[in-house]
Design an enzyme around this catalytic site. Structure first.
Site, PDB file in Angstrom:
ATOM      1  N   GLY D  34      15.713  -0.598  21.771  1.00 34.69           N
ATOM      2  CA  GLY D  34      15.544   0.849  21.688  1.00 34.69           C
ATOM      3  C   GLY D  34      16.764   1.366  20.969  1.00 34.69           C
ATOM      4  N   GLU D  36      18.829   3.887  20.995  1.00 37.00           N
ATOM      5  CA  GLU D  36      20.036   4.377  21.673  1.00 37.00           C
ATOM      6  C   GLU D  36      20.615   3.331  22.620  1.00 37.00           C
ATOM      7  OE1 GLU D  36      17.071   5.776  21.777  1.00 37.00           O
ATOM      8  OE2 GLU D  36      17.234   7.490  20.415  1.00 37.00           O
ATOM      9  N   ASP D 231      22.529   0.233  -0.528  1.00 37.51           N
ATOM     10  CA  ASP D 231      23.539   0.927  -1.346  1.00 37.51           C
ATOM     11  C   ASP D 231      24.744   1.370  -0.534  1.00 37.51           C
ATOM     12  OD1 ASP D 231      21.936   0.603  -3.590  1.00 37.51           O
ATOM     13  OD2 ASP D 231      20.863   2.478  -3.213  1.00 37.51           O
ATOM     14  N   GLY D 232      24.808   0.995   0.727  1.00 33.00           N
ATOM     15  CA  GLY D 232      25.989   1.305   1.507  1.00 33.00           C
ATOM     16  C   GLY D 232      25.886   2.624   2.238  1.00 33.00           C
ATOM     17  N   GLY D 256      17.045  -3.076  13.778  1.00 32.01           N
ATOM     18  CA  GLY D 256      18.287  -2.910  14.508  1.00 32.01           C
ATOM     19  C   GLY D 256      19.492  -2.751  13.607  1.00 32.01           C
ATOM     20  N   THR D 257      19.306  -2.892  12.310  1.00 27.77           N
ATOM     21  CA  THR D 257      20.428  -2.747  11.388  1.00 27.77           C
ATOM     22  C   THR D 257      21.074  -1.372  11.518  1.00 27.77           C
ATOM     23  OG1 THR D 257      19.357  -4.229   9.813  1.00 27.77           O
ATOM     24  CG2 THR D 257      21.110  -2.829   8.969  1.00 27.77           C
ATOM     25  N   ASP D 259      20.921   0.737  13.991  1.00 30.52           N
ATOM     26  CA  ASP D 259      21.572   0.922  15.290  1.00 30.52           C
ATOM     27  C   ASP D 259      22.898   0.175  15.338  1.00 30.52           C
ATOM     28  OD1 ASP D 259      19.216   2.254  15.944  1.00 30.52           O
ATOM     29  OD2 ASP D 259      18.317   0.439  16.770  1.00 30.52           O
TER      30      ASP D 259
END
Ligand code: CA
Ligand code: CA
Ligand code: CA
Ligand code: CA
Ligand code: CA
Ligand code: CA
Ligand code: CA
Ligand code: CA
Ligand code: CA
Ligand code: CA
Ligand code: CA
Ligand code: CA
Ligand code: NI
Ligand code: NI
Ligand code: NI
Ligand code: NI
Ligand code: NI
Ligand code: NI
Ligand code: NI
Ligand code: NI
Ligand code: NI
Ligand code: NI
Ligand code: NI
Ligand code: NI
Ligand code: NI
Ligand code: NI
Ligand code: NI
Ligand code: NI
Ligand code: NI
Ligand code: NI
Lengths: 317, 317, 317, 317, 317, 317
Positions: D34, D36, D231-232, D256-257, D259
């Site tokens: 999730g 958060e 692209d950062g 999840g990247t 997060d």
């Protein structure tokens, strides 16, 4: 004020799935187990605040041990070390005539160098119950001395001192166990005494009630609980005897039964201060544990109550 | 007369399936690995008689190590001990930017107390090639002394003495490695010198050919093979240089690449006495290893030939 | 001089994990099994030198079979063939009322074309015991003729000829079995005769002791062992009867029980030449096998002794 | 005073192993995810005190969610409910041209009925940072209203209010998202604005720096972080721009990247109050996440530092 | 003309392998289950044409449910919906004292909005038997009304109307069940009445035969089958009683036993119109189911016959 | 009238998980594959009615094959036989330099004795398209003759006759293939001609367009599709050329690519009668297949359209 504090070693437990053999299994199931951490985990699951004191290496395996215990609600108060390893133990089990075989591979674990100064002894002083077992002093001179000191601290702080004889023949001889454990008993308030260990280590060969009286008298222990495997358990407190039979259970996962008994007993004792309740919670937790993979009794208070009430339905839907 | 004899430690390798983490994986894949046993296994698979010398505890895990090597055709000539453990190592790997991480848990293994008298040194005397690596003397004083003695026995028996520098930073420092390894080189006939290890341990910072000449000259080594990872390998023998580039291969299973190179090289050298052939078999075996789970290159001579011939079809059906 | 040589087929055994069904399982567990290779593997594990003679295709599955047997200490002396396949068998088991179901898929396996010239018959001549079973001649005309010839060679060499009737209803009829097996019995010194097979094939319907006498008398067999499932076993030698009851064991993994009995019996017989010991080792090995996945009894001499001594603890730690 | 408090839903994530398909896989891997809770878990793992606020059903699946977060060091402060379910989401991924497909099955989860009174709002008041994302108000009217109220409480308490736009097209339309999220931005101090979401929801179509200035100006946000996938990222604070490129990483586990970026950023910001450091920790955590199964970045501070230093070796042993 | 048509919900069943717990298992085994689809699947496997009517979401999980039933030979006639989910249920089982625990997560499934117009009611009219159970009307007002209407259609078409009381305490109360189910019984021709449900819902507390007579008389049902768990079953038809004891079976996989009984009974009844045969096929199918993972009895007519004939060998090879 | 009928063999496919080797893997993943059943399964999944004709043994493995195809929507019209086996094939794949290796173990399968009278040839007469491939006549004389007869029946019935050359070097030589296949081409309306097979079997060495014209002219084939691996495909119909490049895809699961191309092509052709559409559906299905475990392209029409439209998002949530 924390309710239960335990001290000991937790190991990685590596076991072949599906009755495989250590010699040939392509995979190991990985869990975390250790007598005192098993007790803390169950106490926590049954509603008590629980802290586990130990020493672990600061590596992924050490973090695994701590994380597993947090998952079960325990607060691991750990001395993170650059030396030493996480102890492991290999567990193989199968149908009869194979039994349950343990290959210990725990020499050199980080906890074997533990000093009292490594640990947060204030948690021991402020605990309602401090618990450890005969496994811990068997690990090294350092653990033996630290155990003695923690028992002494607990005893002087008014913390209830709980101790499980928990003899392991692969760790030390009967004589070594007796020489180390007997002096510790002076500080113990609540003793869990497996009948077989009491006979082999302390040389007390008697019926359970007599055994309990002997232990209480000889070592000045307020409450003695003699556990007798399939024959149930018996508690002696202020001269009064409390008896408990076992709840019917599987034979397939015996490891951790004793720890589940202690964890259930302590969880109930702290809450109710009633020995009958404590015995029944210990026995019910032990029965449930025998159906659950791993060392830890991942159970709930409701499940314990269902066992005690004989109310577990075959299918609940 | 046995063709290849190696000496060293083989461990249980425990690794999470499917890129899992040591900290959280529910299972470990279990294999057996160790630099010198990896070399023996591959040499055997490629057709050579191979013996592996070591010391193991007489328990299910020790039997597992020996059984695994027998499966690959190696004859394990083992000193079965009542003391010590089977060393383990935990291997975790993942896509970039994670690399391949090793947690060694090998302290106190049975082999760390090995004495020359524990081993069947006659096999060393009668071997065509005796091989070990810099890992073995790094394990303990006992393994260092036993290594020295076996190298000396081999050298005096006319056995070709093969040695891989194989520096492991988690076992010892550069200085410790140099102090221990340099004296051993006097007995070495065939040296596998990873470029990075040659620089860091022996302080030789030069282009590969120059590095090889330096090693051959300084230590009086008949054949020096400098390995350069993705840049291939170079052999120097009687002043002549033989070069080998790498065969295209995956990056996903790098562990055991070096051992596969040595195993392929030795297997071909014993058979053909031709350095070009040995280098190509080493390089092809190393490439194949990178596609295979576990430490050992479970490959066949035909597969090696297909790689060398560039003849591996996308689908063979 | 090798102690035990066996001849027969070993197959890949494919079985659904966790009581799944062949029709729906997403995975198969893969092991290696075959009556005579099971016997060789156990004899080796219990300390005997053991060779297994057979014919296999030169492919990864053939190598798998040989490698598996090497792991258990057997030396596979194999005729590697470019023709034929590795036989497979599918094994499905479940709780009652499901039984253990075998789907044989072994037609056309490499061994079905075996000729005596394919095999290293010198190992048979120099063996202490040569063993095969009624499964082998059931596979093809070629295996029947080769079996007859090997039995004859063994018999003429003074090798003890051991034979297990081992009737398989999915391979041939009672009449076919009788016609093929009866002539072979002339060369047999030691016969393992499952009571049910003796009745159905040889038409001998009698109490066990009488059955043994009948077999010994009719076919001139020195030692007859009648096996009776849960009713134990009985050996007859020079007119004297030796009885053995079963050790309590699980019902969950029956496949391989008979082979474990034979393997344990032969291992002990070769060592001690004592029929009581041989029977108890056979019975204990059979009991242990029933707790172990796969066809092969991956057990140790110590475990056999513990069963015989009734000394297996519930938990050993 | 707790460092990081987050609020949102955590679900069971069910995904086929080994690139299988939801339609046919025989097993699901089970993890917890999730947005958060992922942020809280990473912040905790990187050394921050972290609390996660939510509502869960009092059943084994709800306990599983809480236990998983405790394992990663988060304190779940949960309203245990007798109504509602644990939301689930099914995740399927594969090589191109298959992408990563999510089937949400989260309707009716316990959190969709959450009221501010269900939650321990004092933790929000005393936190250094309170974080939630655009997913939470998308779940139900109740979560939208509770989100608004918690943002208001945090804002009035001097807690830094962090918010990630985190648009999910399977939960609501662009217009619905804009209507709900725009009013919330008044309370936000630190906005994570994925470029694509900013365009599609808020209608701001501009280069990243201009986009950040637009967001900061329009909504009065002290710090705006525009994330741009490969692209950062770019942070704008008091008119100053901070840029961060991505670290090379795998494409195989993208979930999840975002997060992980937020979790790494917040963990570093709370510790250092330095935007360059926060950006690099966010980017490094995001890169590491892409190599790790599951939603949560189970990584360590050392690993983050190795990525930032470019110091991760291919093999560490 | 189709032989058997059933109507109901089929769910994903998610269960931990190897006696794991929902709270901690790393994986779920995924199968498909639902009382009426279980019945259809078994009827099909035993040789009947079978159709299953339901409503499913048009997503991978909905396709999975339909595909699974096709595999077992059922023709799923499905209303594919853009709304609603696939219901799931979590199943956990273990040795005593743990029982079999079901966590339903089926609220909001697509079938809860089913209307008669969604379904191919002509299949009901042309069926020999139409079957559903008390679970279906328990799901929602819509399923209750649709059930009533289908029963009425079937009744008016001369289709045999089969109904299983199938009370689920986690879906509704005894009173709710009675109020909904009683009116439906008017259309029922063949009632499967678990003794416990008959007592708790319909308030009929009597011996089995009396219970059957009471049901037949009160509700005007042609054939009543009272099922009594381990005490067998009893059918009453035109005043005549038919009795059936259980076949010995495992206790380990009880889920689906009742559905297997119904499926076996209906398959035999349609073929033979003989109640004794139907009862024995029901009982044998139920016994076999208890050895098979999953909800569906993946068995064959031959296996049923072997159980009835008591002819299942321990090992068939 | 059924849309697509195919004829051929479907086998059990046994493959090691996780890049394991056949020689050592402890488990096999089990799926079902066969060129013509793969085509039927995909045609069905993409919306066509599809029947698969074959012969299978009446055992659990034969039922498995049929059940798997039903799951994908195919109607298997099978001659159930008491003789013969289910063919198997072992598939091993790995990163380069390992390729994808197939060990066929299909000799003696039930289909090798198929006669036209075993099959429901009316389905062939009434089909829109009848499809088989060069694998089928390679299996045995019986399959060759039955193939010829079915092609003739189809041709005479106005059914479109589709044929894929599908040369397998492990089944027959180039010369054998040519001698058998050339006569069949007279009945073919739609030929799938892999460039490599066309060269090696038919000896046509030319650019793709020229190759197609040559095939169309020489054999009088209405539509020729030349497939060129990574270089795309080209169709020739009534002198007009249609070209199709490949969609970017993974290299990891190449098996079944060709069948997915044919299945996608036929599904679209039957629906649209448009060669451009057919080519793009073939190419998109082939690309998707390369990301999916197993032989069968378990994909949906929507996924095909997304690939053609270039609209597959990285993450869809
Ligand atoms: Ca314990
Ligand atoms: Ca034992
Ligand atoms: Ca790393
Ligand atoms: Ca190595
Ligand atoms: Ca056997
Ligand atoms: Ca059976
Ligand atoms: Ca997320
Ligand atoms: Ca059911
Ligand atoms: Ca329960
Ligand atoms: Ca194919
Ligand atoms: Ca190959
Ligand atoms: Ca997609
Ligand atoms: Ni034991
Ligand atoms: Ni335990
Ligand atoms: Ni345990
Ligand atoms: Ni590292
Ligand atoms: Ni290695
Ligand atoms: Ni490796
Ligand atoms: Ni059977
Ligand atoms: Ni067997
Ligand atoms: Ni077996
Ligand atoms: Ni997608
Ligand atoms: Ni995620
Ligand atoms: Ni993720
Ligand atoms: Ni069921
Ligand atoms: Ni059921
Ligand atoms: Ni079930
Ligand atoms: Ni294919
Ligand atoms: Ni394929
Ligand atoms: Ni494939």
């Amino acid at each position: 004020m924390v309710e239960v504090v335990t001290f000991g070693e937790a190991m990685l437990r590596l076991s072949p799935p599906a009755d495989g053999r250590l010699e040939t299994t392509p995979q190991f199931d990985v869990t975390v187990g250790g007598s005192e951490s098993n007790v803390a985990a169950l106490a926590s699951r049954l509603g008590r605040d629980a802290i586990w004191l130990s020493k672990l290496p600061d590596d992924p395996l050490g973090r695994r041990v701590a994380g597993q215990l947090r998952r079960d609600g325990v607060e691991p108060v750990v001395c993170w070390s650059d030396e030493g390893r996480v102890g492991t133990y290999y567990l193989e089990s199968g149908d009869p005539p194979r039994g349950t075989d343990v290959v210990y591979d725990r020499a050199g674990s980080a906890v074997t160098t533990v000093q009292p100064g490594d640990l947060d002894t204030e948690t021991v002083e402020s605990a309602e119950v401090f618990h450890t077992s005969g496994i811990t002093p068997a690990l090294s001179d350092a653990t033996a001395q630290t155990t003695a000191q923690l028992l002494s601290i607990a005893s002087q702080s008014g913390t209830t001192v709980s101790f499980d004889l928990n003899y392991r023949s692969k760790l030390w001889s009967h004589a070594e166990a007796r020489d180390t454990l007997e002096p510790l008993l002076a500080d113990v308030d609540l003793l869990f005494a497996p009948r077989r260990d009491t006979e082999s280590i302390l040389g007390i060969d008697a019926a359970a009630q007599e055994m309990a009286r002997h232990l209480a008298g000889t070592y000045g222990i307020e409450t003695v609980v003699v556990t007798m495997g399939g024959d149930g358990a018996l508690a002696l407190h202020e001269g009064e005897c409390y008896e408990q039979s076992v709840y019917p259970a599987s034979d397939r996962r015996p490891i951790g039964t004793g720890d589940a008994f202690v964890g259930g007993f302590l969880a109930a004792l702290v809450e109710t201060d009633d020995l009958d309740t404590a015995l029944s919670w210990g026995a019910a937790a032990a029965a449930l544990k025998r159906s659950i993979p791993g060392d830890i009794a991942t159970i709930t208070p409701d499940e314990v109550r269902e066992v005690i009430d004989g109310a577990t339905p075959d299918i609940s839907r």
